[in-house]
Design a protein around this motif. Structure first.
Motif, PDB file in Angstrom:
ATOM      1  N   LYS A 127       0.736  -1.232   0.118  1.00  0.00           N
ATOM      2  CA  LYS A 127       0.070  -0.098  -0.133  1.00  0.00           C
ATOM      3  C   LYS A 127       0.736   1.182  -0.107  1.00  0.00           C
ATOM      4  CE  LYS A 127      -2.841  -1.104   3.295  1.00  0.00           C
ATOM      5  NZ  LYS A 127      -3.641  -0.922   4.388  1.00  0.00           N
ATOM      6  N   GLY A 128       1.845   1.244   0.699  1.00  0.00           N
ATOM      7  CA  GLY A 128       2.800   2.371   0.682  1.00  0.00           C
ATOM      8  C   GLY A 128       3.615   2.528  -0.738  1.00  0.00           C
ATOM      9  N   MET A 129       3.865   1.540  -1.333  1.00  0.00           N
ATOM     10  CA  MET A 129       4.439   1.822  -2.625  1.00  0.00           C
ATOM     11  C   MET A 129       3.317   2.231  -3.816  1.00  0.00           C
ATOM     12  SD  MET A 129       6.537  -2.000  -2.822  1.00  0.00           S
ATOM     13  CE  MET A 129       6.809  -1.708  -4.589  1.00  0.00           C
ATOM     14  N   LEU A 130       1.969   1.785  -3.541  1.00  0.00           N
ATOM     15  CA  LEU A 130       0.850   2.315  -4.540  1.00  0.00           C
ATOM     16  C   LEU A 130       0.770   3.641  -4.216  1.00  0.00           C
ATOM     17  CD1 LEU A 130      -1.468  -0.946  -4.183  1.00  0.00           C
ATOM     18  CD2 LEU A 130      -0.268  -0.164  -6.522  1.00  0.00           C
ATOM     19  N   THR A 131       0.859   4.091  -2.931  1.00  0.00           N
ATOM     20  CA  THR A 131       0.655   5.500  -2.471  1.00  0.00           C
ATOM     21  C   THR A 131       1.814   6.390  -3.282  1.00  0.00           C
ATOM     22  OG1 THR A 131      -0.566   4.936  -0.508  1.00  0.00           O
ATOM     23  CG2 THR A 131       0.274   7.015  -0.869  1.00  0.00           C
ATOM     24  N   LEU A 132       3.026   5.820  -2.971  1.00  0.00           N
ATOM     25  CA  LEU A 132       4.335   6.640  -3.708  1.00  0.00           C
ATOM     26  C   LEU A 132       4.277   6.710  -5.159  1.00  0.00           C
ATOM     27  CD1 LEU A 132       7.088   5.191  -1.620  1.00  0.00           C
ATOM     28  CD2 LEU A 132       5.885   7.640  -1.400  1.00  0.00           C
ATOM     29  N   ILE A 133       3.592   5.527  -5.790  1.00  0.00           N
ATOM     30  CA  ILE A 133       3.442   5.591  -7.231  1.00  0.00           C
ATOM     31  C   ILE A 133       2.546   6.764  -7.684  1.00  0.00           C
ATOM     32  CG2 ILE A 133       2.495   4.408  -9.312  1.00  0.00           C
ATOM     33  CD1 ILE A 133       3.651   1.838  -8.031  1.00  0.00           C
TER      34      ILE A 133
END
Length: 243
Positions: free
Chosen positions: A125-131
């Motif tokens: 979820k953190g990666m998707l938020t950063l994307i």
């Protein structure tokens, strides 16, 4: 104001139509008006109603959809279809449109549901938020989505979600520079669209869908986004400011 659900006058489709109008006003400002003018600021701030509203209905729709796979594929298809109109009207080709952001929010919901390990869920979820940084309405839309997922139907939690993101939207209005009184007033005004979305969802949404024309409404919401962006871009480039 806290009406019982049966007394609340607005269904999901009416609220989405309102969100389409506020989005149109925001985009008219971005396409045609000089940045920093009073009218520009008013229309842009009104438009901030749209993103949190769509995030709320994304979370709700994810729970009720008959096919999450088809839901995701529709978002992907409309995101791809919308990229050229978005680049033409609003941003550079290197910034992804809002439907891509909603697709990332959708994937956050998939991760929440499907991934069994908490640490891996947090990482993904953190990666998707950063994307989302490379897309329209970055960070805030994914955070809204996660908070609405956490809130469920709990009205107090929904209010907390709106208040939390509204505060950070205000606090990050201008980063790395002098925060003047004018900036303070503009930052406060920028949260009014978010606040209006919260008031509408909490006080006027009855939890229902429109009785007739559901298929029309569903596809109208998907197709309005690329269609209005394309129209605005063409009007600006060929009618208002022709080459």
């Amino acid at each position: 104001m806290d009406l019982a659900a049966a007394e609340r006058p607005l269904n999901r489709d009416i609220i989405k139509y309102i969100a389409m109008v506020t989005m149109l006003l925001n985009h008219i400002a971005n396409v045609f008006l000089p940045h920093g003018t009073i009218l520009y600021e008013i229309l842009v701030d009104i438009g901030y109603f749209t993103a949190p509203t769509m995030c709320y209905f994304l979370v709700e729709g994810y729970q009720y959809t008959h096919s999450k796979r088809n839901y995701g594929l529709r978002l992907l298809g409309v995101a791809v279809l919308s990229q050229f109109p978005f680049a033409l009207a609003i941003a550079s080709p290197y910034t992804l449109n809002m439907i891509f952001t909603l697709l990332l929010c959708f994937l956050i919901l998939v991760v929440d549901e499907k991934v069994p390990y908490k640490s891996l869920r947090i990482l993904l979820k953190g990666m998707l938020t950063l994307i989302s940084i490379i897309a329209d309405w970055p960070i805030f839309a994914p955070v809204f989505t996660m908070l609405f997922r956490w809130a469920g139907k709990d009205r107090r939690r929904i209010a907390v979600a709106y208040g939390t993101v509204g505060f950070f939207f205000f606090a990050t209005y201008r980063i790395g520079g002098l925060f003047t009184l004018t900036d303070f007033l503009l930052a406060a005004a920028s949260t009014l669209g978010i606040a209006a979305s919260g008031i509408v969802i909490l006080c006027f949404y009855n939890g229902k869908r429109i009785e007739k024309g559901r298929d029309f409404s569903k596809w109208f919401f998907y197709l309005f986004y690329p269609a209005h962006l394309l129209a605005l871009g063409l009007i600006r480039d060929f009618l208002v400011f022709p080459v």
